[in-house]
Each structure stands twice: as structure tokens, then as C-alpha cells.
Design a protein around this motif. Structure first.
Motif, short mmCIF file in Angstrom:
data_model
loop_
_atom_site.label_atom_id
_atom_site.label_comp_id
_atom_site.label_asym_id
_atom_site.label_seq_id
_atom_site.Cartn_x
_atom_site.Cartn_y
_atom_site.Cartn_z
N UNK A 41 34.22 26.58 39.61
CA UNK A 41 33.98 25.81 40.51
C UNK A 41 34.04 26.61 42.05
N UNK A 42 33.20 26.44 42.78
CA UNK A 42 33.48 27.04 44.15
C UNK A 42 33.12 25.99 44.92
N UNK A 43 34.02 25.82 46.13
CA UNK A 43 33.93 24.75 46.99
C UNK A 43 33.64 25.36 48.52
N UNK A 44 32.93 24.53 49.26
CA UNK A 44 32.84 24.86 50.47
C UNK A 44 32.27 23.40 51.32
N UNK A 45 32.06 23.71 52.51
CA UNK A 45 31.96 22.50 53.32
C UNK A 45 30.31 22.34 53.47
N UNK A 46 30.02 21.02 53.79
CA UNK A 46 28.42 20.72 54.19
C UNK A 46 28.13 21.60 55.32
N UNK A 47 28.66 22.02 56.26
CA UNK A 47 28.32 22.79 57.32
C UNK A 47 27.75 24.29 56.78
N UNK A 48 28.78 24.79 56.18
CA UNK A 48 28.54 26.03 55.71
C UNK A 48 27.38 26.24 54.71
N UNK A 49 27.32 24.93 53.84
CA UNK A 49 26.17 25.05 52.87
C UNK A 49 24.93 25.01 53.61
N UNK A 50 24.84 24.33 54.55
CA UNK A 50 23.77 23.80 55.49
C UNK A 50 23.18 25.20 56.11
N UNK A 51 24.16 26.02 56.66
CA UNK A 51 23.86 27.33 57.15
C UNK A 51 23.13 28.28 56.20
N UNK A 52 23.91 28.29 54.83
CA UNK A 52 23.35 29.03 53.97
C UNK A 52 22.03 28.84 53.57
N UNK A 53 21.38 27.60 53.49
CA UNK A 53 20.12 27.09 52.88
C UNK A 53 19.40 27.37 54.20
N UNK A 54 19.69 27.33 55.61
CA UNK A 54 18.74 27.84 56.56
C UNK A 54 18.44 29.27 56.48
N UNK A 55 19.42 30.16 56.01
CA UNK A 55 19.20 31.64 55.85
C UNK A 55 18.15 31.55 54.70
N UNK A 56 18.30 30.88 53.67
CA UNK A 56 17.47 31.01 52.31
C UNK A 56 16.21 30.80 52.95
N UNK A 57 15.82 29.72 53.47
CA UNK A 57 14.73 29.22 54.09
C UNK A 57 14.05 30.31 55.06
N UNK A 58 14.64 30.80 55.73
CA UNK A 58 14.37 32.01 56.74
C UNK A 58 13.86 33.45 55.99
N UNK A 59 14.32 33.34 54.68
CA UNK A 59 14.14 34.64 53.88
C UNK A 59 15.13 35.59 54.14
N UNK A 60 16.28 35.31 54.74
CA UNK A 60 17.26 36.27 54.88
C UNK A 60 17.86 37.05 53.66
N UNK A 61 17.68 36.47 52.60
CA UNK A 61 18.35 36.71 51.27
C UNK A 61 17.34 37.07 50.35
N UNK A 62 16.17 37.33 50.51
CA UNK A 62 14.93 37.78 49.72
C UNK A 62 15.27 39.01 48.98
#
Length: 66
Positions: A41-62
């Protein structure tokens, strides 16, 4: 004793869950695991996950999935 984690997975993860990352909440943190290795199990904060999701939506990890 803490309440059991209510795990959620994407509807895009496949019919049998073979491509599945599950997400849940525990004590104000976000927890993630792969369904085929639920003990890791990996644990993170809501703020860090939100930043990651924003990057995914922006195509940064395509480039990882092409």
C-alpha cells in the motif's frame, strides 16, 4: 482499531480487474494499491494526489502508456 478501508477502482480497469489500481482513504491520507498485490500500500496526501491527477489530465504522463 481503525475502520476498514473502502477501496475504489476505476471502471476502466477491465472486467476482471486485471489492470486495477485501487484507491481509498485512511486517517486523512490517500492510500493506493494494486489489486493483484493488495499487501503493498502506498500512502500520500490528498494535495499530492490532486497535483498528480492534474498532471494526468494535462497529458504530462502520456508517454508512459504509449
Amino acid at each position: 482499531m481503525s475502520a476498514p478501508i473502502s477501496w475504489q477502482k476505476s471502471s476502466f480497469s477491465g472486467g476482471n480487474g486485471e489492470n486495477c489500481i485501487e484507491v481509498g482513504r485512511e486517517a486523512g491520507s490517500i492510500v493506493m494499491r494494486e489489486s493483484d498485490d493488495p499487501g503493498l500500500v502506498i500512502t500520500t496526501s490528498p494535495a499530492k494526489l490532486a497535483a498528480f491527477i492534474q498532471g494526468v489530465k494535462a497529458g504530462e504522463f502520456d508517454h508512459f502508456v504509449s
